[in-house]
Design a protein around this motif. Structure first.
Motif, PDB file in Angstrom:
ATOM      1  N   LYS A 122       2.447   7.032  27.562  1.00 48.05           N
ATOM      2  CA  LYS A 122       3.701   6.863  26.841  1.00 48.05           C
ATOM      3  C   LYS A 122       4.679   5.986  27.623  1.00 48.05           C
ATOM      4  N   ALA A 123       4.570   6.035  28.951  1.00 49.60           N
ATOM      5  CA  ALA A 123       5.440   5.226  29.813  1.00 49.60           C
ATOM      6  C   ALA A 123       4.886   3.829  30.037  1.00 49.60           C
ATOM      7  N   GLY A 124       3.751   3.518  29.393  1.00 54.47           N
ATOM      8  CA  GLY A 124       3.158   2.197  29.539  1.00 54.47           C
ATOM      9  C   GLY A 124       2.303   2.035  30.779  1.00 54.47           C
ATOM     10  N   LEU A 125       1.874   3.163  31.361  1.00 50.63           N
ATOM     11  CA  LEU A 125       1.057   3.125  32.573  1.00 50.63           C
ATOM     12  C   LEU A 125      -0.355   3.621  32.292  1.00 50.63           C
ATOM     13  N   LYS A 126      -1.281   3.226  33.148  1.00 48.53           N
ATOM     14  CA  LYS A 126      -2.642   3.734  33.116  1.00 48.53           C
ATOM     15  C   LYS A 126      -2.799   4.800  34.195  1.00 48.53           C
ATOM     16  N   PHE A 127      -3.836   5.603  34.047  1.00 46.82           N
ATOM     17  CA  PHE A 127      -4.082   6.633  35.056  1.00 46.82           C
ATOM     18  C   PHE A 127      -4.345   5.989  36.417  1.00 46.82           C
ATOM     19  N   SER A 128      -4.939   4.801  36.398  1.00 46.14           N
ATOM     20  CA  SER A 128      -5.235   4.094  37.645  1.00 46.14           C
ATOM     21  C   SER A 128      -3.972   3.588  38.342  1.00 46.14           C
ATOM     22  N   ASP A 129      -2.832   3.695  37.666  1.00 45.35           N
ATOM     23  CA  ASP A 129      -1.575   3.255  38.279  1.00 45.35           C
ATOM     24  C   ASP A 129      -0.983   4.279  39.241  1.00 45.35           C
ATOM     25  N   ILE A 130      -1.559   5.511  39.239  1.00 44.09           N
ATOM     26  CA  ILE A 130      -1.080   6.532  40.176  1.00 44.09           C
ATOM     27  C   ILE A 130      -2.213   6.918  41.133  1.00 44.09           C
ATOM     28  N   LYS A 131      -1.877   7.694  42.148  1.00 45.86           N
ATOM     29  CA  LYS A 131      -2.867   8.183  43.101  1.00 45.86           C
ATOM     30  C   LYS A 131      -3.038   9.686  42.867  1.00 45.86           C
ATOM     31  N   PRO A 132      -4.114  10.083  42.185  1.00 41.02           N
ATOM     32  CA  PRO A 132      -4.291  11.515  41.914  1.00 41.02           C
ATOM     33  C   PRO A 132      -4.772  12.262  43.158  1.00 41.02           C
ATOM     34  N   ALA A 133      -4.199  13.415  43.385  1.00 45.41           N
ATOM     35  CA  ALA A 133      -4.675  14.329  44.419  1.00 45.41           C
ATOM     36  C   ALA A 133      -5.239  15.533  43.678  1.00 45.41           C
ATOM     37  N   TYR A 134      -6.572  15.601  43.569  1.00 43.02           N
ATOM     38  CA  TYR A 134      -7.191  16.676  42.791  1.00 43.02           C
ATOM     39  C   TYR A 134      -7.173  17.975  43.600  1.00 43.02           C
ATOM     40  N   LEU A 135      -6.363  18.913  43.166  1.00 39.00           N
ATOM     41  CA  LEU A 135      -6.154  20.151  43.908  1.00 39.00           C
ATOM     42  C   LEU A 135      -6.120  21.346  42.956  1.00 39.00           C
ATOM     43  N   THR A 136      -6.536  22.492  43.446  1.00 38.51           N
ATOM     44  CA  THR A 136      -6.387  23.729  42.681  1.00 38.51           C
ATOM     45  C   THR A 136      -4.901  24.050  42.575  1.00 38.51           C
ATOM     46  N   PRO A 137      -4.506  24.940  41.668  1.00 32.53           N
ATOM     47  CA  PRO A 137      -3.084  25.282  41.580  1.00 32.53           C
ATOM     48  C   PRO A 137      -2.484  25.753  42.905  1.00 32.53           C
ATOM     49  N   ALA A 138      -3.203  26.577  43.640  1.00 32.75           N
ATOM     50  CA  ALA A 138      -2.678  27.079  44.915  1.00 32.75           C
ATOM     51  C   ALA A 138      -2.501  25.947  45.921  1.00 32.75           C
ATOM     52  N   ASP A 139      -3.499  25.080  46.020  1.00 36.48           N
ATOM     53  CA  ASP A 139      -3.404  23.954  46.959  1.00 36.48           C
ATOM     54  C   ASP A 139      -2.380  22.933  46.487  1.00 36.48           C
ATOM     55  N   GLY A 140      -2.273  22.768  45.169  1.00 34.34           N
ATOM     56  CA  GLY A 140      -1.276  21.851  44.626  1.00 34.34           C
ATOM     57  C   GLY A 140       0.119  22.329  44.944  1.00 34.34           C
ATOM     58  N   ARG A 141       0.339  23.630  44.832  1.00 33.51           N
ATOM     59  CA  ARG A 141       1.647  24.204  45.165  1.00 33.51           C
ATOM     60  C   ARG A 141       1.977  23.961  46.632  1.00 33.51           C
ATOM     61  N   ALA A 142       0.994  24.185  47.511  1.00 33.58           N
ATOM     62  CA  ALA A 142       1.219  23.992  48.946  1.00 33.58           C
ATOM     63  C   ALA A 142       1.542  22.531  49.262  1.00 33.58           C
ATOM     64  N   ALA A 143       0.785  21.616  48.659  1.00 33.37           N
ATOM     65  CA  ALA A 143       1.023  20.193  48.899  1.00 33.37           C
ATOM     66  C   ALA A 143       2.389  19.767  48.383  1.00 33.37           C
ATOM     67  N   PHE A 144       2.768  20.299  47.238  1.00 33.85           N
ATOM     68  CA  PHE A 144       4.070  19.964  46.651  1.00 33.85           C
ATOM     69  C   PHE A 144       5.201  20.535  47.508  1.00 33.85           C
ATOM     70  N   GLU A 145       5.064  21.786  47.877  1.00 33.20           N
ATOM     71  CA  GLU A 145       6.111  22.443  48.660  1.00 33.20           C
ATOM     72  C   GLU A 145       6.338  21.747  50.002  1.00 33.20           C
ATOM     73  N   ASN A 146       5.262  21.224  50.581  1.00 33.01           N
ATOM     74  CA  ASN A 146       5.345  20.567  51.883  1.00 33.01           C
ATOM     75  C   ASN A 146       5.537  19.051  51.775  1.00 33.01           C
ATOM     76  N   HIS A 147       5.877  18.590  50.583  1.00 32.03           N
ATOM     77  CA  HIS A 147       6.172  17.172  50.344  1.00 32.03           C
ATOM     78  C   HIS A 147       5.004  16.251  50.714  1.00 32.03           C
ATOM     79  N   LYS A 148       3.776  16.752  50.522  1.00 29.04           N
ATOM     80  CA  LYS A 148       2.585  15.929  50.753  1.00 29.04           C
ATOM     81  C   LYS A 148       2.247  15.088  49.530  1.00 29.04           C
ATOM     82  N   VAL A 149       2.828  15.437  48.389  1.00 31.79           N
ATOM     83  CA  VAL A 149       2.639  14.680  47.151  1.00 31.79           C
ATOM     84  C   VAL A 149       4.014  14.411  46.554  1.00 31.79           C
ATOM     85  N   ASP A 150       4.084  13.428  45.660  1.00 31.67           N
ATOM     86  CA  ASP A 150       5.367  13.059  45.050  1.00 31.67           C
ATOM     87  C   ASP A 150       5.698  13.885  43.818  1.00 31.67           C
ATOM     88  N   ALA A 151       4.666  14.379  43.163  1.00 34.45           N
ATOM     89  CA  ALA A 151       4.868  15.172  41.948  1.00 34.45           C
ATOM     90  C   ALA A 151       3.684  16.115  41.785  1.00 34.45           C
TER      91      ALA A 151
END
Length: 322
Positions: free
Chosen positions: A157-186
Motif C-alpha cells: 500500500k505504501a508502494g514498497l516491495k517486501f525486498s525493500d525491507i530487511k526481515p528478521a524472522y523471529l518467534t514472538p518471544a524473540d521478536g519482543r526481545a529484539a524490539f525491546e532492546n532496539h535490535k530491530v526498527d519495527a
C-alpha cells in the motif's frame, strides 16, 4: 464358601483368548484425539483449562491429549505428518504455506475477521511515521504468520516491495526481545503479544490490519481424520462456538482463566487483547477463502512461496453435512 471376584480387562482378555471369543471383546474402546495448539489459541486454551472436551468427548470414548507449539507453522507440519489429529486456530497465512508444501489438510472451523488483532509497532520515540518509512529498515516478523502478510500488504500500500525491507524472522518471544532492546526498527505481531507490548513498553502503531488484512483464524484437521471421525469434529465445533459465545459474554472471567495459561499475564492485559479478537466461530465455506487467495498471491509475488497456490483446492468439513 463363596466369595465375589472382580475381573480386570486383562483377565477378561485372557479368558477370551482361551475360549476363542476375542473378536467379541474390545481390547481398548477409547480413541485418541491429539490436539495441537499455541498460546494464542484462546478458545482451545479455555476448553483445555475447563476440561470441557475431555468431558464431552469422553462420552464418545475419546481420549484427549494436548500438544503445545511455539507457532502455527510447526503445528501444521505436525498435523501433516500425523503427529497430531487436530490443529487449534492458526492465522490465515499458515494453511497457505501448508498447501504449498502439499499437506493433506481439511478446514473445519474459522473465527470471523479480527483485523485489529495484529499490528506493526515501533517505539514511541522512533522517527518512523508510516509504513513507507520502513524502506531499508529491519523489521521483526514471524515467518508465515498472519503478521507476515500484514507486513507485505502494508508495504504494498505504501508502494514498497517486501525486498525493500530487511526481515528478521523471529518467534514472538524473540521478536519482543529484539524490539525491546532496539535490535530491530519495527515489530509486527499479534494478540496477546501486541497488547502486552503496548502495556509494558512505550510503543506507537504504524498500521494494523484495518483495510489491509482480515486476519481470520482457521481450525484444521487432516483429510483422513475428517473422513474417519466427523462426529468428533462435530463435538469440537459445537464446543468452540459455545466457548466463543461465553468469552464475549464474560470477558473478565475468561481473562482470569487465561492469564495463568499465558505466562501469568495481568488479566487486564488479557481482557484488552481478547477485545481485539472476534471469537465468532463459524463453519468454513468456499467463499470464506477469498482472502486466502489474496494471501497466496501476495506471498508468491514476493518470492516467499515456491509455487502458486489455488486455495480453492482444499478439503472443507462442514457440520451442516453431518
Amino acid at each position: 464358601m463363596s466369595h465375589s471376584r472382580s475381573f480386570s480387562r486383562r483377565t477378561l482378555l485372557a479368558l477370551a483368548l482361551a475360549t476363542g471369543l476375542v473378536s467379541a471383546l474390545p481390547v481398548d474402546a477409547s480413541t485418541p484425539l491429539r490436539i495441537g495448539y499455541q498460546k494464542s489459541s484462546t478458545l482451545i486454551t479455555l476448553l483445555k483449562a475447563q476440561g470441557t472436551l475431555e468431558r464431552e468427548l469422553g462420552k464418545q470414548d475419546i481420549n484427549v491429549s494436548w500438544h503445545e507449539f511455539a507457532s502455527g507453522q510447526p503445528l501444521l507440519e505436525a498435523l501433516n505428518v500425523g503427529n497430531i489429529d487436530l490443529s487449534a486456530d492458526v492465522a490465515d497465512t499458515v494453511p497457505v504455506f501448508a498447501q504449498a508444501a502439499g499437506a493433506q489438510l481439511a478446514y473445519f472451523a474459522l473465527e470471523a475477521p479480527s483485523p485489529s488483532a495484529q499490528a506493526i509497532v515501533v517505539h514511541q520515540d522512533s522517527p518512523l511515521k508510516s509504513p513507507a518509512d520502513l524502506k531499508g529498515k529491519t523489521v521483526a516478523v514471524t515467518k508465515a504468520a498472519g503478521s507476515h502478510y500484514l507486513l507485505i500488504a502494508a508495504l504494498a500500500k505504501a508502494g514498497l516491495k517486501f525486498s525493500d525491507i530487511k526481515p528478521a524472522y523471529l518467534t514472538p518471544a524473540d521478536g519482543r526481545a529484539a524490539f525491546e532492546n532496539h535490535k530491530v526498527d519495527a515489530w509486527v505481531t499479534w494478540e496477546p503479544f501486541l497488547s502486552t507490548a503496548r502495556n509494558q513498553l512505550p510503543t506507537r502503531t504504524l498500521a494494523d490490519g484495518a483495510a489491509l488484512a482480515q486476519y481470520q483464524r482457521y481450525y484444521l484437521t487432516s483429510t483422513a481424520y475428517a473422513k474417519a471421525h466427523p462426529e468428533v469434529l462435530d463435538t469440537v465445533f459445537v464446543e468452540l462456538v459455545k466457548a466463543g459465545d461465553w468469552l464475549r459474554a464474560h470477558p473478565r472471567e475468561a481473562a482470569v482463566i487465561l492469564a495463568p495459561q499465558w505466562g501469568g499475564l495481568d488479566p487486564a492485559i488479557v481482557e484488552r487483547a481478547n477485545a481485539q479478537r472476534s471469537y465468532q466461530v463459524q463453519a468454513v465455506r468456499a467463499d470464506s477463502l477469498k482472502e486466502q487467495q489474496k494471501i497466496a498471491d501476495a506471498f508468491f509475488g514476493a518470492g516467499l512461496l515456491p509455487k502458486p497456490v489455488d486455495t480453492r483446492k482444499v478439503a472443507i468439513w462442514s457440520p451442516e453435512k453431518q
